[in-house]
Motif scaffolding. Structure first.
Motif, PDB file in Angstrom:
ATOM      1  N   LEU A 177       0.817  -1.204   0.000  1.00 16.94           N
ATOM      2  CA  LEU A 177       0.000   0.000   0.000  1.00 16.94           C
ATOM      3  C   LEU A 177       0.854   1.258   0.000  1.00 16.94           C
ATOM      4  CD1 LEU A 177      -3.021   0.721   0.092  1.00 16.94           C
ATOM      5  CD2 LEU A 177      -2.799   0.935   2.572  1.00 16.94           C
ATOM      6  N   ALA A 178       1.994   1.209   0.673  1.00  9.68           N
ATOM      7  CA  ALA A 178       2.877   2.374   0.732  1.00  9.68           C
ATOM      8  C   ALA A 178       3.420   2.739  -0.650  1.00  9.68           C
ATOM      9  CB  ALA A 178       4.033   2.109   1.685  1.00  9.68           C
ATOM     10  N   ASP A 179       3.465   1.772  -1.565  1.00 11.75           N
ATOM     11  CA  ASP A 179       4.000   2.023  -2.902  1.00 11.75           C
ATOM     12  C   ASP A 179       2.921   2.287  -3.943  1.00 11.75           C
ATOM     13  OD1 ASP A 179       6.665   1.723  -2.136  1.00 11.75           O
ATOM     14  OD2 ASP A 179       6.634  -0.437  -2.434  1.00 11.75           O
ATOM     15  N   TRP A 180       1.665   2.092  -3.584  1.00 12.50           N
ATOM     16  CA  TRP A 180       0.598   2.311  -4.558  1.00 12.50           C
ATOM     17  C   TRP A 180       0.429   3.783  -4.886  1.00 12.50           C
ATOM     18  CZ3 TRP A 180      -4.241  -1.188  -3.238  1.00 12.50           C
ATOM     19  CH2 TRP A 180      -3.903  -2.521  -3.505  1.00 12.50           C
ATOM     20  N   LYS A 181       0.090   4.051  -6.136  1.00 10.45           N
ATOM     21  CA  LYS A 181      -0.178   5.404  -6.604  1.00 10.45           C
ATOM     22  C   LYS A 181      -1.588   5.436  -7.197  1.00 10.45           C
ATOM     23  CE  LYS A 181       3.387   4.874  -9.304  1.00 10.45           C
ATOM     24  NZ  LYS A 181       4.099   3.741  -8.688  1.00 10.45           N
ATOM     25  N   ILE A 182      -2.378   6.440  -6.835  1.00 10.66           N
ATOM     26  CA  ILE A 182      -3.690   6.631  -7.440  1.00 10.66           C
ATOM     27  C   ILE A 182      -3.550   7.769  -8.450  1.00 10.66           C
ATOM     28  CG2 ILE A 182      -6.129   7.102  -7.073  1.00 10.66           C
ATOM     29  CD1 ILE A 182      -4.072   6.242  -4.062  1.00 10.66           C
ATOM     30  N   GLU A 183      -3.709   7.430  -9.717  1.00 14.47           N
ATOM     31  CA  GLU A 183      -3.516   8.421 -10.775  1.00 14.47           C
ATOM     32  C   GLU A 183      -4.875   8.859 -11.310  1.00 14.47           C
ATOM     33  OE1 GLU A 183      -0.413   9.527 -14.289  1.00 14.47           O
ATOM     34  OE2 GLU A 183      -0.318   7.557 -13.325  1.00 14.47           O
ATOM     35  N   HIS A 184      -5.143  10.152 -11.191  1.00 14.66           N
ATOM     36  CA  HIS A 184      -6.383  10.741 -11.676  1.00 14.66           C
ATOM     37  C   HIS A 184      -6.088  11.531 -12.948  1.00 14.66           C
ATOM     38  CE1 HIS A 184      -7.318  10.166  -7.368  1.00 14.66           C
ATOM     39  NE2 HIS A 184      -8.571  10.039  -7.768  1.00 14.66           N
ATOM     40  N   LEU A 185      -6.782  11.196 -14.030  1.00 21.60           N
ATOM     41  CA  LEU A 185      -6.621  11.917 -15.284  1.00 21.60           C
ATOM     42  C   LEU A 185      -7.711  12.978 -15.410  1.00 21.60           C
ATOM     43  CD1 LEU A 185      -5.044   9.216 -15.728  1.00 21.60           C
ATOM     44  CD2 LEU A 185      -5.572   9.449 -18.148  1.00 21.60           C
ATOM     45  N   PHE A 186      -7.305  14.159 -15.872  1.00 24.14           N
ATOM     46  CA  PHE A 186      -8.222  15.277 -16.058  1.00 24.14           C
ATOM     47  C   PHE A 186      -8.157  15.756 -17.513  1.00 24.14           C
ATOM     48  CE2 PHE A 186      -7.284  15.334 -11.562  1.00 24.14           C
ATOM     49  CZ  PHE A 186      -8.486  15.690 -10.964  1.00 24.14           C
ATOM     50  N   PRO A 187      -9.292  16.185 -18.080  1.00 24.86           N
ATOM     51  CA  PRO A 187      -9.274  16.698 -19.456  1.00 24.86           C
ATOM     52  C   PRO A 187      -8.377  17.929 -19.563  1.00 24.86           C
ATOM     53  CG  PRO A 187     -11.528  16.296 -18.712  1.00 24.86           C
ATOM     54  CD  PRO A 187     -10.647  16.196 -17.503  1.00 24.86           C
ATOM     55  N   ALA A 188      -7.570  17.953 -20.604  1.00 24.53           N
ATOM     56  CA  ALA A 188      -6.692  19.101 -20.826  1.00 24.53           C
ATOM     57  C   ALA A 188      -7.330  20.142 -21.730  1.00 24.53           C
ATOM     58  CB  ALA A 188      -5.366  18.643 -21.435  1.00 24.53           C
ATOM     59  N   ASP A 189      -8.507  19.820 -22.287  1.00 25.30           N
ATOM     60  CA  ASP A 189      -9.214  20.786 -23.126  1.00 25.30           C
ATOM     61  C   ASP A 189     -10.716  20.496 -23.067  1.00 25.30           C
ATOM     62  OD1 ASP A 189      -9.746  18.657 -25.028  1.00 25.30           O
ATOM     63  OD2 ASP A 189      -7.736  18.983 -25.845  1.00 25.30           O
ATOM     64  N   GLU A 190     -11.494  21.437 -23.536  1.00 23.95           N
ATOM     65  CA  GLU A 190     -12.951  21.310 -23.484  1.00 23.95           C
ATOM     66  C   GLU A 190     -13.464  20.181 -24.373  1.00 23.95           C
ATOM     67  OE1 GLU A 190     -15.330  22.904 -21.576  1.00 23.95           O
ATOM     68  OE2 GLU A 190     -13.506  23.465 -20.492  1.00 23.95           O
ATOM     69  N   ALA A 191     -12.817  19.961 -25.503  1.00 21.09           N
ATOM     70  CA  ALA A 191     -13.264  18.896 -26.415  1.00 21.09           C
ATOM     71  C   ALA A 191     -13.180  17.541 -25.723  1.00 21.09           C
ATOM     72  CB  ALA A 191     -12.426  18.908 -27.690  1.00 21.09           C
ATOM     73  N   THR A 192     -12.075  17.300 -25.007  1.00 24.62           N
ATOM     74  CA  THR A 192     -11.930  16.034 -24.282  1.00 24.62           C
ATOM     75  C   THR A 192     -12.985  15.919 -23.195  1.00 24.62           C
ATOM     76  OG1 THR A 192      -9.553  15.929 -24.715  1.00 24.62           O
ATOM     77  CG2 THR A 192     -10.371  14.660 -22.838  1.00 24.62           C
ATOM     78  N   ARG A 193     -13.206  17.004 -22.464  1.00 22.40           N
ATOM     79  CA  ARG A 193     -14.223  16.976 -21.408  1.00 22.40           C
ATOM     80  C   ARG A 193     -15.589  16.605 -21.977  1.00 22.40           C
ATOM     81  NH1 ARG A 193     -18.300  19.506 -19.183  1.00 22.40           N
ATOM     82  NH2 ARG A 193     -18.368  20.980 -20.933  1.00 22.40           N
TER      83      ARG A 193
END
Length: 263
Positions: A231-247
């Motif tokens: 658990l100490a090595d786990w990473k939670i990666e959250h991706l966010f839209p970089a532009d409105e089209a992707t959103r």
């Protein structure tokens, strides 16, 4: 007692780029005592091993190795996620992944194997020919696979090399991560300039999926007080839209998936 503990202590001190004096000051002991520990002239107590491991930010599994070398039982273990003690952790991971919808989010272990992912990330991974339990580093090494779907691959690869090397260094020189970073660096086209320093607030990754391109940047979270080895090595990666089209695209995709959950 052999000097194995001393060798390990010296390895981690040098990996963290600290002198014996620096380590002694941070651990509230003398530089002379650090020297004696490294040469085997002094034997550490269990508390001293844990103190030094904490000061040096040694990963939990490697702290067990320090304890073993000093003649003590391990202090940390890896728990199964279905153990009662891990219930709040499982709930927290589910909350973070689910609440991030409609955007992708996933949990990665220390060597970038996908541990779990939310619905949007699972859908995107499927479009890339990947699934939960896939190793992203290995996928990134397949030039006909994931790299072929990343429009700004050369730009992204520069950042990935630095990230892999930084993570390898933090783990005390993880040989596998270092090897992967070197292989990836060898595939970067030196004729293509890397990202300009400070030219953008963040470098997004642009994925070409079918007829559309989705552009994301990411943030990484970790459990700040985790004592479990994995658990100490786990990473939670959250991706966010970089532009409105992707959103707009991912919002529409999420709406379609909610209407047709079995599609």
């Amino acid at each position: 007692m052999t000097t194995q503990f001393g060798d390990l202590l010296r390895h981690w001190r040098e990996a963290r780029k600290l002198s014996q004096l620096d380590l002694g000051l941070n651990a509230n002991v003398s530089a002379r005592h650090i020297s004696f520990l490294e040469t085997g002239r002094a034997r550490p107590s269990r508390g001293m091993v844990l103190n030094l491991g904490g000061v040096l930010d040694v990963p939990r599994g490697s702290r067990n190795a320090l304890l073993h070398a000093a003649g003590f039982a391990p202090n940390y273990r890896t728990r199964a996620m279905d153990e009662a003690e891990m219930g709040p952790i499982t709930a927290a991971l589910g909350w973070m992944l689910d609440r991030h919808m409609p955007y992708p989010a996933m949990v990665l272990d220390r060597r970038w194997t996908i541990v779990r992912a939310n619905t949007m990330a699972t859908m995107m991974l499927g479009q890339m020919g990947l699934s939960v339990d896939a190793n992203l580093v290995e996928a990134l090494m397949d030039e006909t696979g994931l790299p072929a779907l990343i429009e700004n691959w050369q730009e992204v690869a520069h950042h990935l090399v630095h990230r892999l090397r930084a993570e390898a260094a933090h783990l005390g020189g993880d040989a596998w991560l270092g090897e992967m970073a070197d292989k990836l660096a060898g595939r970067i086209d030196t004729a293509v300039p890397g990202p300009g320093v400070g030219s953008e607030a963040v470098i997004p990754t642009r994925y070409r999926l079918g007829e559309v391109t989705l552009s994301f940047f990411s943030t990484i979270s970790q459990f700040s007080t985790a004592e479990d080895i994995a658990l100490a090595d786990w990473k939670i990666e959250h991706l966010f839209p970089a532009d409105e089209a992707t959103r707009d695209i991912v919002v529409a995709l999420a709406r379609d998936m909610s209407r047709n959950p079995m599609a």
